[in-house]
Motif scaffolding. Structure first.
Motif, PDB file in Angstrom:
ATOM      1  N   GLU A 108     -46.039   0.572 -30.739  1.00 33.50           N
ATOM      2  CA  GLU A 108     -47.155   1.171 -31.493  1.00 33.50           C
ATOM      3  C   GLU A 108     -47.276   0.461 -32.830  1.00 33.50           C
ATOM      4  O   GLU A 108     -46.270   0.000 -33.369  1.00 33.50           O
ATOM      5  CB  GLU A 108     -46.847   2.656 -31.779  1.00 33.50           C
ATOM      6  N   ASN A 144     -39.989   4.589 -30.634  1.00 28.62           N
ATOM      7  CA  ASN A 144     -40.165   3.314 -29.930  1.00 28.62           C
ATOM      8  C   ASN A 144     -38.837   2.565 -29.794  1.00 28.62           C
ATOM      9  O   ASN A 144     -38.510   2.033 -28.727  1.00 28.62           O
ATOM     10  CB  ASN A 144     -41.171   2.408 -30.657  1.00 28.62           C
ATOM     11  N   ASP A 185     -46.956  -4.686 -26.250  1.00 25.63           N
ATOM     12  CA  ASP A 185     -47.801  -3.503 -26.017  1.00 25.63           C
ATOM     13  C   ASP A 185     -48.728  -3.747 -24.831  1.00 25.63           C
ATOM     14  O   ASP A 185     -48.857  -4.877 -24.347  1.00 25.63           O
ATOM     15  CB  ASP A 185     -48.564  -3.095 -27.301  1.00 25.63           C
ATOM     16  N   LYS A 186     -49.372  -2.668 -24.395  1.00 25.77           N
ATOM     17  CA  LYS A 186     -50.167  -2.750 -23.159  1.00 25.77           C
ATOM     18  C   LYS A 186     -51.351  -3.686 -23.327  1.00 25.77           C
ATOM     19  O   LYS A 186     -51.735  -4.405 -22.414  1.00 25.77           O
ATOM     20  CB  LYS A 186     -50.660  -1.360 -22.752  1.00 25.77           C
ATOM     21  N   ASN A 235     -44.768  -0.426 -24.780  1.00 30.56           N
ATOM     22  CA  ASN A 235     -45.243   0.752 -25.500  1.00 30.56           C
ATOM     23  C   ASN A 235     -45.117   0.628 -27.016  1.00 30.56           C
ATOM     24  O   ASN A 235     -45.008   1.630 -27.718  1.00 30.56           O
ATOM     25  CB  ASN A 235     -44.437   1.960 -25.015  1.00 30.56           C
TER      26      ASN A 235
END
Ligand code: NAD
Length: 390
Positions: free
Chosen positions: A73, A80, A41-42, A71
């Motif tokens: 979640e 996803n 994830d970011k 990305n």
């Protein structure tokens, strides 16, 4: 149980300990990975000298190319895994490296599942439903934790129905896992508590599961002892490497235990809370634990009395039932000490949802190994008890 035969699943290679992340590139190369999709994830990608940057450094040094999907979640969704599949195909990737907690690993596993076993993952919910191998997958773990880096489970949420479901197959087990506790030193208090409570629940449910065996018992006992002596410290002082290391050992032991002895109603019900309210999984598990296990006591009071002793309670002179009750008290104390709220109200649970969630919990893949067989009404009462808790 003595006459029963069982298969015992173990992940093939697991790197454990401070600094092992530097070996990622060589191991990827050894597996013939030329271009993995990094699934993360970011937030983790942006962490200075964090798990992603250290992983990429090691891959660069070994000359392994990659593309990044950033990305993931929490409570990963079907969208996803479809996005990862698309990136995998569009970029000509040949393998997957997940970097993060359970959500990253399950996203990578979910993408691997639909890359080789067909597009509709909802049809593959259940136990040993996969016919084909996933692409090669390495899991770099950053929470202690779910155990997903070494389990056969992939937990995915259907964002349209809000149903969280599990695909359980030996084919989901990553080829290699990395557990480097130095990557966990900056996990914030709340996340340390939630993930640590997940590991705690994953040591208790297999211990009282109908599928437990002597090997999983020994893993659960050691995991519970490690958590009893290190989770509070890891929450209070995140930079204590010894406490972080013990928590990693505990979550790995718990992962191996439930890979084989399975879980129970805590997880079956926690998946409903997670799917319905998008709440953190470890918190959902912790909130339900004492109420599910109070319900379970009559199915195996001796096991709960043993649990109380393992958790350090003094059971001398007590009846089995009274000793068993002490285990519930110890579970509540652990939750309270690490700052988990008291009631499922706090994560937005609503009594009008209990009936549907109870129905779905009984269909969850984790329900079948619970020691006491419940009705929908029983499960509604447990949700209600966890709601009324103060
Ligand atoms: P997570 O993977 O959802 O991560 C939660 C947050 O923590 C993310 O925002 C992430 O960026 C952050 N984070 C992760 N590592 C960090 C680090 N080292 N430092 C700082 N922040 C960090 O949390 P989780 O509890 O590990 O995973 C929960 C998911 O795993 C749920 O969907 C649950 O259902 C699933 N699960 C899977 C299994 C399995 O065997 N597959 C078992 C139990 C739970």
């Amino acid at each position: 149980m003595a006459e029963r035969s069982y298969d015992f699943l173990m992940p093939s290679v697991n790197f454990f300990g401070p600094g092992v992340i530097s070996k990622l590139g060589d191991r990827a190369k050894m597996l013939g990975m030329k271009k993995p999709v990094i699934v993360t994830d970011k937030f983790l990608e942006g962490m200075k000298d964090g798990a992603v940057q250290q992983s990429l450094k090691s891959l660069d040094a070994a000359g392994v190319d990659y593309v990044i999907y950033n990305n993931v979640e929490p409570n990963p969704k079907i969208r996803n895994i479809k996005e990862v599949k698309k990136l995998y195909e569009d970029s000509g990737a040949d393998s997957i490296i997940t970097i993060g907690g359970g959500s990253a690993h399950d996203t990578g596993k979910g993408a691997g599942i639909i890359l080789t076993n067909g597009d509709d993952i909802t049809k593959l919910a259940g136990i040993e439903t996969l016919d084909k191998a996933l692409p090669p997958l390495i899991a770099v773990n950053t929470t202690a934790g779910t155990g997903s880096e070494l389990t056969r489970h992939a937990v995915i949420t259907n964002e349209e129905t809000h149903l969280k479901f599990v695909v359980v197959s030996w084919r989901n087990i990553p080829l290699v896992s990395f557990n480097d506790p130095t990557l966990m030193l900056d996990v914030p208090k709340g996340l340390t508590a939630a993930t640590g409570m997940d590991a705690f629940v994953q040591s208790i449910e297999p211990y009282v599961s109908v599928d437990h065996n002597p090997i999983t018992d020994s893993q659960c006992i050691e995991a519970i002892k490690l958590i009893e002596t290190s989770l509070r410290e890891a929450v209070a002082n995140g930079h204590n490497l010894e406490a972080r290391t013990k928590m990693v050992e505990a979550e790995m032991l718990a992962g191996m235990a439930f890979n084989n002895a399975n879980l129970g109603y805590v997880h079956a019900m926690a998946h409903q809370l997670g799917g319905q309210y998008d709440a953190p999984h470890g918190v959902c598990c912790a909130l339900l634990l004492p109420y599910v296990e109070e319900y379970n006591i009559i199915a195996c009071p001796e096991r709960f009395a043993e649990l109380a002793k393992i958790m350090g309670e003094n059971t001398d002179g007590l009846s089995t039932r009274d000793a068993a009750e002490l285990s519930i008290k110890a579970m509540k104390q652990m939750s309270q000490d690490v700052g988990i709220p008291a009631s499922i109200k706090e994560i937005g649970a609503k009594p009008e949802d209990f009936e549907l969630m109870a129905e779905n919990a009984l269909k969850d893949g984790n329900a079948f190994s619970n020691p006491r067989k419940g009705t929908k009404e029983d499960i509604i009462k447990i949700f209600q008890a966890a709601y009324d808790a103060k």
